[in-house]
Design a protein around this motif. Structure first.
Motif, mmCIF file in Angstrom:
data_model
loop_
_atom_site.group_PDB
_atom_site.id
_atom_site.type_symbol
_atom_site.label_atom_id
_atom_site.label_comp_id
_atom_site.label_asym_id
_atom_site.label_seq_id
_atom_site.Cartn_x
_atom_site.Cartn_y
_atom_site.Cartn_z
ATOM 1 N N THR A 1 9.340 18.977 0.992
ATOM 2 C CA THR A 1 8.786 18.465 2.246
ATOM 3 C C THR A 1 7.712 17.417 1.978
ATOM 4 N N ALA A 2 6.804 17.718 1.049
ATOM 5 C CA ALA A 2 5.735 16.768 0.720
ATOM 6 C C ALA A 2 6.317 15.464 0.165
ATOM 7 N N ARG A 3 7.352 15.553 -0.649
ATOM 8 C CA ARG A 3 7.969 14.347 -1.204
ATOM 9 C C ARG A 3 8.609 13.506 -0.098
ATOM 10 N N ARG A 4 9.218 14.163 0.892
ATOM 11 C CA ARG A 4 9.822 13.420 2.003
ATOM 12 C C ARG A 4 8.754 12.679 2.803
ATOM 13 N N ILE A 5 7.604 13.334 3.019
ATOM 14 C CA ILE A 5 6.532 12.685 3.776
ATOM 15 C C ILE A 5 6.004 11.475 3.011
ATOM 16 N N PHE A 6 5.761 11.652 1.696
ATOM 17 C CA PHE A 6 5.230 10.531 0.914
ATOM 18 C C PHE A 6 6.242 9.403 0.788
ATOM 19 N N ARG A 7 7.518 9.743 0.729
ATOM 20 C CA ARG A 7 8.519 8.667 0.665
ATOM 21 C C ARG A 7 8.501 7.880 1.973
ATOM 22 N N ARG A 8 8.396 8.571 3.094
ATOM 23 C CA ARG A 8 8.336 7.881 4.388
ATOM 24 C C ARG A 8 7.129 6.951 4.421
ATOM 25 N N LEU A 9 6.022 7.451 3.910
ATOM 26 C CA LEU A 9 4.807 6.649 3.866
ATOM 27 C C LEU A 9 4.981 5.447 2.940
ATOM 28 N N GLY A 10 5.592 5.680 1.767
ATOM 29 C CA GLY A 10 5.810 4.595 0.819
ATOM 30 C C GLY A 10 6.730 3.524 1.357
ATOM 31 N N GLU A 11 7.786 3.933 2.060
ATOM 32 C CA GLU A 11 8.716 2.956 2.630
ATOM 33 C C GLU A 11 8.024 2.100 3.689
ATOM 34 N N ALA A 12 7.139 2.719 4.484
ATOM 35 C CA ALA A 12 6.405 1.948 5.497
ATOM 36 C C ALA A 12 5.464 0.947 4.842
ATOM 37 N N GLU A 13 4.731 1.388 3.828
ATOM 38 C CA GLU A 13 3.817 0.486 3.119
ATOM 39 C C GLU A 13 4.593 -0.657 2.452
ATOM 40 N N ALA A 14 5.739 -0.333 1.858
ATOM 41 C CA ALA A 14 6.538 -1.359 1.199
ATOM 42 C C ALA A 14 7.010 -2.419 2.193
ATOM 43 N N LYS A 15 7.398 -1.969 3.382
ATOM 44 C CA LYS A 15 7.909 -2.921 4.368
ATOM 45 C C LYS A 15 6.805 -3.846 4.859
ATOM 46 N N VAL A 16 5.619 -3.292 5.164
ATOM 47 C CA VAL A 16 4.563 -4.148 5.710
ATOM 48 C C VAL A 16 3.973 -5.078 4.654
ATOM 49 N N HIS A 17 4.066 -4.702 3.378
ATOM 50 C CA HIS A 17 3.526 -5.563 2.319
ATOM 51 C C HIS A 17 4.604 -6.404 1.634
ATOM 52 N N GLY A 18 5.864 -6.231 2.060
ATOM 53 C CA GLY A 18 6.938 -7.060 1.543
ATOM 54 C C GLY A 18 7.234 -6.853 0.074
ATOM 55 N N CYS A 19 7.272 -5.599 -0.368
ATOM 56 C CA CYS A 19 7.551 -5.319 -1.773
ATOM 57 C C CYS A 19 8.456 -4.102 -1.883
ATOM 58 N N ASP A 20 8.910 -3.814 -3.090
ATOM 59 C CA ASP A 20 9.719 -2.630 -3.348
ATOM 60 C C ASP A 20 8.818 -1.400 -3.336
ATOM 61 N N ILE A 21 9.387 -0.245 -2.970
ATOM 62 C CA ILE A 21 8.580 0.965 -2.871
ATOM 63 C C ILE A 21 7.932 1.342 -4.208
ATOM 64 N N ASP A 22 8.603 1.042 -5.324
ATOM 65 C CA ASP A 22 8.025 1.368 -6.631
ATOM 66 C C ASP A 22 6.788 0.536 -6.946
ATOM 67 N N GLN A 23 6.601 -0.565 -6.226
ATOM 68 C CA GLN A 23 5.437 -1.425 -6.454
ATOM 69 C C GLN A 23 4.280 -1.101 -5.520
ATOM 70 N N VAL A 24 4.502 -0.140 -4.609
ATOM 71 C CA VAL A 24 3.457 0.176 -3.634
ATOM 72 C C VAL A 24 2.301 0.877 -4.327
ATOM 73 N N HIS A 25 1.126 0.307 -4.169
ATOM 74 C CA HIS A 25 -0.114 0.892 -4.655
ATOM 75 C C HIS A 25 -0.727 1.639 -3.496
ATOM 76 N N PHE A 26 -0.882 2.946 -3.627
ATOM 77 C CA PHE A 26 -1.533 3.704 -2.572
ATOM 78 C C PHE A 26 -3.034 3.646 -2.777
ATOM 79 N N HIS A 27 -3.726 3.170 -1.776
ATOM 80 C CA HIS A 27 -5.186 3.098 -1.844
ATOM 81 C C HIS A 27 -5.733 4.296 -1.070
#
Length: 395
Positions: A92-118
């Motif tokens: 469940t926690a992994r699904r939530i973080f993936r959803r969060l990562g995909e949103a961050e990736a889309k708004v910053h225009g990068c791949d999810i693996d490049q998302v830096h969580f601040h």
């Protein structure tokens, strides 16, 4: 069915949800002991009673030692996968973080693996998300329902600088979900809170239930115009079946439209939140060939989509019906193939897994990247997904 309804008049954040769960009866010691299954140090919880505008609740703060590292999404996902949390909580926690990562990736225009969580990648967000997954499991919540989320105006300071409210990741996460105007200049819905809500809850009104308990999670800021609380109604729903709902069906016949517009129309309707859009050929009066447009939508989105259809096509009217819908419960998952992971949809009848459906775009990208036939990717996904089905014991 044990149901928790989230009354989000002051929004939602991860720490407010943790406070609510403890206020509803989750034992703080159980939560803290369970979170020790994370390979994560330098944090502790401070839990206490506080009030806002005279209304009491539970406040949870995640206190972190200085010098905590920033993390990429992949690091967090690996951490959760390798943790000693219970399997369902971990997933469940992994699904939530993936959803969060995909949103961050889309708004910053990068791949999810490049998302830096601040902010959201800090220790407090990891604890908030894992704590929410663990707490809901420990309380035995079978159904989580969330009221429309209130969106604010103004700005918030982030690691990327000043950002408009709602924060871009929050706005992306809530696309397709019901929201309302918060009439506030403060951030009421955080990206972490939004990710938890859209991943785990369905949005709707308070269902008929036997109300067992009411609790409140307290937010950190003391707002002048409202009590900064996340209120929850915990009970057992009556005549509630999460596999039944209502869907709006919008229809119109186009006999004088430009067919070149139709592809664009479908893209725009889907981007605006339509659940599905279909075209079918018709033979209308005066032997005119025509096109029937059929849109499936959430009831609260029907009027807005009808207006969009009237503006972006030659339709002179739209018929709207509400229909009962019986549907299979679905969850998102991922399976490994020799060429990489593929997202899949898991369809359940109750708790029984019926089928696993690969996501086409993931399969297409792997096929193109590795120069292999698309059917070969699908066959690999089917072989990998076979392990998700329970095995009958041999007689």
């Amino acid at each position: 069915m044990k149901t928790l309804y989230l009354d989000t008049f002051s929004g939602i954040s991860g720490d407010m949800l943790l406070g609510l769960l403890i206020d509803l009866g989750l034992q703080a010691r159980q939560l803290e002991e369970g979170l020790k299954g994370l390979p994560l140090s330098g944090w502790r919880l401070r839990i206490g009673r506080e009030s806002r505008h005279g209304l009491g609740g539970t406040r949870v703060e995640v206190l972190c030692d200085p010098g905590q590292p920033q993390r990429h999404w992949k690091e967090i996902d690996t951490m959760l996968a390798d943790s000693d949390l219970p399997q369902t909580v971990r997933d469940t926690a992994r699904r939530i973080f993936r959803r969060l990562g995909e949103a961050e990736a889309k708004v910053h225009g990068c791949d999810i693996d490049q998302v830096h969580f601040h902010e959201v990648g800090a220790v407090d967000a990891i604890i908030d998300i894992c704590g929410a997954a663990l707490g809901l499991s420990l309380l035995g919540i079978e159904q989580l329902i969330c009221a429309p989320l209130p969106l604010s105006r103004g700005f918030v300071t982030t690691a990327h600088g000043r950002m408009p409210l709602p924060a871009p990741a929050t706005a992306e996460l809530l696309t397709g979900h019901p929201v309302c105007d918060a009439d506030s200049g403060y951030e009421l819905v955080t990206p972490t809170g939004a990710a938890i809500a859209v991943t785990l809850a369905r949005f709707g009104s308070l269902p008929p239930m036997r109300l067992d308990r009411v609790g409140c999670g307290v937010g950190g800021r003391d707002l002048a115009d409202r009590p900064n609380l996340l209120r929850g109604f915990l009970g057992h729903s009556q005549n509630s079946d999460p596999q039944r709902d209502q869907v709006a069906v919008l229809e119109s016949h186009l006999d004088d439209g430009n067919p070149e517009w139709l592809g664009h129309l479908m893209d725009q309707l889907l981007a605006a939140g339509a659940l599905d859009v279909a075209f079918s050929p018709l033979q209308m009066k005066k032997n005119r060939p025509a096109t029937a447009v059929r849109i499936l939508a959430r009831p609260e989105q029907a009027d807005a989509l009808a207006q969009q259809l009237l503006r972006q096509s030659s339709a002179g009217g739209v018929r709207i019906d509400l229909q009962r819908r019986l549907k299979l419960r679905r969850e998102a998952g991922r399976v490994a193939t020799p060429w990489g992971e593929v997202a899949v949809k898991l369809f359940f009848d109750g708790d029984r897994l019926l089928r696993v459906t690969p996501e086409f775009e993931d399969c297409r990208q792997l096929a193109e990247r590795h120069q292999i036939d698309l059917p070969e990717v699908y066959r690999a996904v089917e072989r990998a997904a076979d392990g998700l089905f329970p095995r009958k014991e041999q007689e």
